[in-house]
Design a protein around this motif. Structure first.
Motif, PDB file in Angstrom:
ATOM      1  N   GLN A  76     100.102 -18.794  13.776  1.00  0.00           N
ATOM      2  CA  GLN A  76      99.191 -19.941  13.768  1.00  0.00           C
ATOM      3  C   GLN A  76      98.352 -19.988  15.038  1.00  0.00           C
ATOM      4  OE1 GLN A  76      98.070 -21.555  11.454  1.00  0.00           O
ATOM      5  NE2 GLN A  76      98.674 -23.692  11.350  1.00  0.00           N
ATOM      6  N   LYS A  77      98.935 -19.629  16.177  1.00  0.00           N
ATOM      7  CA  LYS A  77      98.158 -19.617  17.426  1.00  0.00           C
ATOM      8  C   LYS A  77      97.077 -18.534  17.397  1.00  0.00           C
ATOM      9  CE  LYS A  77     101.887 -19.940  20.238  1.00  0.00           C
ATOM     10  NZ  LYS A  77     102.666 -20.036  21.494  1.00  0.00           N
ATOM     11  N   LEU A  78      97.350 -17.422  16.695  1.00  0.00           N
ATOM     12  CA  LEU A  78      96.312 -16.400  16.536  1.00  0.00           C
ATOM     13  C   LEU A  78      95.153 -16.942  15.698  1.00  0.00           C
ATOM     14  CD1 LEU A  78      95.231 -13.514  16.830  1.00  0.00           C
ATOM     15  CD2 LEU A  78      96.649 -12.861  14.865  1.00  0.00           C
ATOM     16  N   VAL A  79      95.477 -17.690  14.642  1.00  0.00           N
ATOM     17  CA  VAL A  79      94.429 -18.316  13.828  1.00  0.00           C
ATOM     18  C   VAL A  79      93.604 -19.277  14.685  1.00  0.00           C
ATOM     19  CG1 VAL A  79      93.964 -19.831  11.861  1.00  0.00           C
ATOM     20  CG2 VAL A  79      95.751 -18.087  11.687  1.00  0.00           C
ATOM     21  N   LEU A  80      94.273 -20.083  15.501  1.00  0.00           N
ATOM     22  CA  LEU A  80      93.558 -21.022  16.372  1.00  0.00           C
ATOM     23  C   LEU A  80      92.670 -20.286  17.367  1.00  0.00           C
ATOM     24  CD1 LEU A  80      96.465 -23.519  17.138  1.00  0.00           C
ATOM     25  CD2 LEU A  80      94.445 -23.994  15.761  1.00  0.00           C
ATOM     26  N   GLY A 102      86.632 -12.714  12.383  1.00  0.00           N
ATOM     27  CA  GLY A 102      85.911 -13.977  12.409  1.00  0.00           C
ATOM     28  C   GLY A 102      84.600 -13.912  13.166  1.00  0.00           C
ATOM     29  N   ARG A 103      84.337 -12.793  13.872  1.00  0.00           N
ATOM     30  CA  ARG A 103      83.118 -12.707  14.689  1.00  0.00           C
ATOM     31  C   ARG A 103      82.276 -11.465  14.386  1.00  0.00           C
ATOM     32  NH1 ARG A 103      84.857 -13.988  20.834  1.00  0.00           N
ATOM     33  NH2 ARG A 103      82.669 -14.587  20.966  1.00  0.00           N
ATOM     34  N   VAL A 104      82.738 -10.655  13.449  1.00  0.00           N
ATOM     35  CA  VAL A 104      81.987  -9.441  13.119  1.00  0.00           C
ATOM     36  C   VAL A 104      80.583  -9.780  12.637  1.00  0.00           C
ATOM     37  CG1 VAL A 104      81.851  -7.548  11.445  1.00  0.00           C
ATOM     38  CG2 VAL A 104      83.981  -7.969  12.666  1.00  0.00           C
ATOM     39  N   HIS A 105      80.486 -10.870  11.848  1.00  0.00           N
ATOM     40  CA  HIS A 105      79.183 -11.222  11.273  1.00  0.00           C
ATOM     41  C   HIS A 105      78.166 -11.649  12.336  1.00  0.00           C
ATOM     42  CE1 HIS A 105      81.118 -15.144  11.726  1.00  0.00           C
ATOM     43  NE2 HIS A 105      79.911 -15.674  11.687  1.00  0.00           N
ATOM     44  N   LEU A 129      95.555 -17.164   3.301  1.00  0.00           N
ATOM     45  CA  LEU A 129      94.130 -17.450   3.434  1.00  0.00           C
ATOM     46  C   LEU A 129      93.570 -17.224   4.836  1.00  0.00           C
ATOM     47  CD1 LEU A 129      93.909 -20.765   1.351  1.00  0.00           C
ATOM     48  CD2 LEU A 129      93.143 -18.487   0.650  1.00  0.00           C
ATOM     49  N   ALA A 130      94.428 -17.216   5.869  1.00  0.00           N
ATOM     50  CA  ALA A 130      93.915 -17.136   7.242  1.00  0.00           C
ATOM     51  C   ALA A 130      94.122 -15.783   7.885  1.00  0.00           C
ATOM     52  CB  ALA A 130      94.551 -18.218   8.108  1.00  0.00           C
ATOM     53  N   LEU A 131      95.171 -15.063   7.491  1.00  0.00           N
ATOM     54  CA  LEU A 131      95.486 -13.778   8.115  1.00  0.00           C
ATOM     55  C   LEU A 131      95.745 -12.716   7.057  1.00  0.00           C
ATOM     56  CD1 LEU A 131      98.021 -14.926  10.880  1.00  0.00           C
ATOM     57  CD2 LEU A 131      95.645 -14.226  11.246  1.00  0.00           C
ATOM     58  N   ALA A 132      95.452 -11.472   7.418  1.00  0.00           N
ATOM     59  CA  ALA A 132      95.824 -10.315   6.599  1.00  0.00           C
ATOM     60  C   ALA A 132      96.978  -9.630   7.319  1.00  0.00           C
ATOM     61  CB  ALA A 132      94.643  -9.363   6.431  1.00  0.00           C
ATOM     62  N   ALA A 173      80.393 -18.974   2.175  1.00  0.00           N
ATOM     63  CA  ALA A 173      81.375 -19.245   3.225  1.00  0.00           C
ATOM     64  C   ALA A 173      80.947 -18.667   4.566  1.00  0.00           C
ATOM     65  CB  ALA A 173      82.731 -18.689   2.815  1.00  0.00           C
ATOM     66  N   SER A 174      80.321 -17.485   4.565  1.00  0.00           N
ATOM     67  CA  SER A 174      79.917 -16.848   5.817  1.00  0.00           C
ATOM     68  C   SER A 174      78.884 -17.692   6.561  1.00  0.00           C
ATOM     69  CB  SER A 174      79.364 -15.449   5.549  1.00  0.00           C
ATOM     70  OG  SER A 174      78.248 -15.513   4.671  1.00  0.00           O
ATOM     71  N   VAL A 175      77.970 -18.333   5.827  1.00  0.00           N
ATOM     72  CA  VAL A 175      76.961 -19.188   6.454  1.00  0.00           C
ATOM     73  C   VAL A 175      77.619 -20.440   7.017  1.00  0.00           C
ATOM     74  CG1 VAL A 175      74.877 -20.563   6.057  1.00  0.00           C
ATOM     75  CG2 VAL A 175      75.104 -18.293   5.014  1.00  0.00           C
ATOM     76  N   ARG A 176      78.579 -20.971   6.290  1.00  0.00           N
ATOM     77  CA  ARG A 176      79.282 -22.160   6.780  1.00  0.00           C
ATOM     78  C   ARG A 176      79.955 -21.867   8.116  1.00  0.00           C
ATOM     79  NH1 ARG A 176      81.589 -25.062   1.227  1.00  0.00           N
ATOM     80  NH2 ARG A 176      80.144 -23.991  -0.162  1.00  0.00           N
TER      81      ARG A 176
END
Length: 508
Positions: free
Chosen positions: A416-420, A366-369, A351-354, A333-336
């Protein structure tokens, strides 16, 4: 007509934030009473007080015109109040029957657990048949689609004996036909003497099925009126404080590009009965288009989304190729994510937020990697904070008093706006959006839709999976119908709504 449920002068704060300041609401026996308001208007907080989940700091709650005070949901259940929440309260590793057994009345002393479970399973089948649901009592909840889980929640409340039903966005993940059947059933229950509170953002549902409607804004009750005496435009204006123009399908100004995602022969392992959840999915998704996937819940849409995202349970046959890359099945998933796949899952909190992590942590994860924030053992907290603050401003995420606050404190639309904000923080090449406006109000839905159109217009390929046919027809350049684990038909815009609906029913 006597009041079944009444709340007056309700005040409630969370972490110093006033969610309710002066809220009033009443529902009569024998009526369907709709509750409208933007995300964050206080609707769910008010109904959670009615269901015994929250205690008000001021105000009064009455059932059958008698003052009551609830110590918890069990007290509310004793007064035959049941609430179907927008975010489900199910134990995922348990079966449908086991989940409903948890809230069922205690069995007679002589009845064994196995006998009780069989009895519950019979009740589930009977009630499901009455409602027009297709539910297997022995199936585990974590193997159900979002739509199927919603139906289980509705069954759970009804089988527990509730006569005051609070339904929070009950049709958000249902097709037109399913929603009509459900709301007709709910209306029938009201006509037999029950009281039904319908928390919804669908104006058509209010106009068709509600006897009265109460509008909330900013934690206060704005108005209660007869929906037949108010236009949709008037209801929208009461809800958001201004008029929002309805938007139909808007095609892209740019020509459609090459195939961005090619799916061929995608299959999951067969069950002991020989059924495959994905059974030969073939799909071409072009750059610069939104492909809308419609269908009755439980026909493989969730599994297809999971396969593209790289979740557990990968298909064993077939391939998924992103333009210029090898088969996605071979990539973690990380490569995707690193090659430009953005995902907006149907279950934003699962699935989108903790929810227990901060707004900043949810954005940065989402950007640490990418290394932008330094090594994981010594993250650059200042940069994370500034990036998150900028994203919150750019995507108008309301209710963020500090990026250090927990994401769980955000309303559905703002979550949802945070996910976006996170998923569109880098320009994606492929966007997977599964029920992106589920449970959102008019304004938040419009903002989500605008973001998806902007991604398409910038050249991204957008796969929209939704059981809301209105959403599909409003956004999609092409529409596919998914049934029994495969694409059963495709329709070009302008699409024939009846033909799509018939395809979903004929093959579902």
């Amino acid at each position: 007509m006597p009041n079944a449920l009444e709340l007056t002068g309700i005040r409630k704060t969370f972490d110093g934030f006033a969610a309710l300041t002066d809220a009033h609401f009443s529902a009569r026996w024998g009526e369907v009473h709709a509750l409208l308001g933007e995300n964050g208007a206080g609707k769910s907080s008010l109904m959670n007080i009615a269901a015994g989940l929250y205690a008000p700091e001021a105000g009064q709650l009455l059932v059958d015109d008698n003052p009551v005070r609830f110590a918890g949901p069990r007290d509310a259940a004793k007064h035959r109040i049941g609430m179907v929440h927008q975010h489900f309260k199910l134990v995922r590793p348990f079966t449908v029957a086991q989940n409903i057994l948890l809230t069922a009345p205690p069995p007679p002393e002589f009845q064994s657990h196995g006998e009780r479970l069989r009895e519950i399973s019979r009740d589930i089948r009977n009630k499901a048949a009455e409602l027009g649901f297709d539910i297997d009592p022995s199936k585990r909840v974590d193997a159900l689609s979002v739509a199927e889980q919603q139906r289980v929640e509705i069954l759970k409340v009804l089988l527990a004996g509730a006569r005051i039903l609070i339904l929070d966005e009950p049709t958000a993940v249902l097709t037109d036909q399913e929603a009509a059947r459900l709301l007709q059933t709910v209306q029938g229950l009201a006509r037999k003497g029950a009281a039904v509170v319908l928390v919804t953002h669908k104006m058509a549902d209010v106009k068709t099925y509600a006897d009265r409607v109460t509008v909330m804004r900013g934690g206060r009750t704005v108005a209660t009126l007869n929906p037949q005496e108010a236009s949709v435009a008037e209801l929208v204006k009461l809800t958001v404080g201004e008029s929002i123009a309805a938007q139909g399908f808007q095609p892209s100004a740019a020509p459609r590009g090459p195939v961005r995602l090619s799916v061929r022969g995608l299959r999951t392992p067969a069950s002991p009965e020989g059924r495959r959840v994905l059974d030969g999915v073939d799909l071409d998704l072009h750059a610069g288009e939104i492909y809308g996937l419609a269908g009755v819940g439980g026909n493989g849409q969730g599994e297809l989304a999971g396969a593209i995202m790289g979740l557990e349970g990968e298909p064993t046959e077939g391939e998924m190729r992103l333009e210029g890359h090898r088969d996605l099945k071979t990539m973690p998933a990380s490569v995707r994510r690193s090659i430009g796949i953005a995902a907006i899952p149907a279950d934003r909190y699962g699935l989108a937020l903790a929810g227990g992590l901060s707004v900043a942590e949810n954005y940065a994860i989402g950007r640490v990697h990418t290394g932008r924030y330094g090594p994981v053992w010594r993250l650059r907290r200042g940069r994370i904070q500034s990036d998150t603050q900028e994203a919150v401003r750019a995507f108008d995420v309301q209710g963020v008093r500090s990026v250090a606050q927990k994401a769980a404190l955000l309303s559905g639309g703002n979550a949802q706006k945070l996910v976006l904000a996170r998923e569109f923080g880098k320009s994606p090449t492929l966007v997977l959006a599964h029920s992106p406006s589920r449970g959102l109000d008019v304004r938040a839905s419009a903002e989500v839709h605008a973001r998806l159109r902007a991604a398409r217009d910038s050249g991204a390929a957008v796969l929209l999976i939704s059981e809301d046919l209105d959403e599909v027809l409003q956004l999609a350049d092409r529409v596919g119908v998914m049934t029994r684990g495969r694409i059963a038909g495709e329709f070009a815009q302008p699409a024939d709504r009846q033909a799509i609906g018939q395809a979903m029913v004929d093959h579902g």
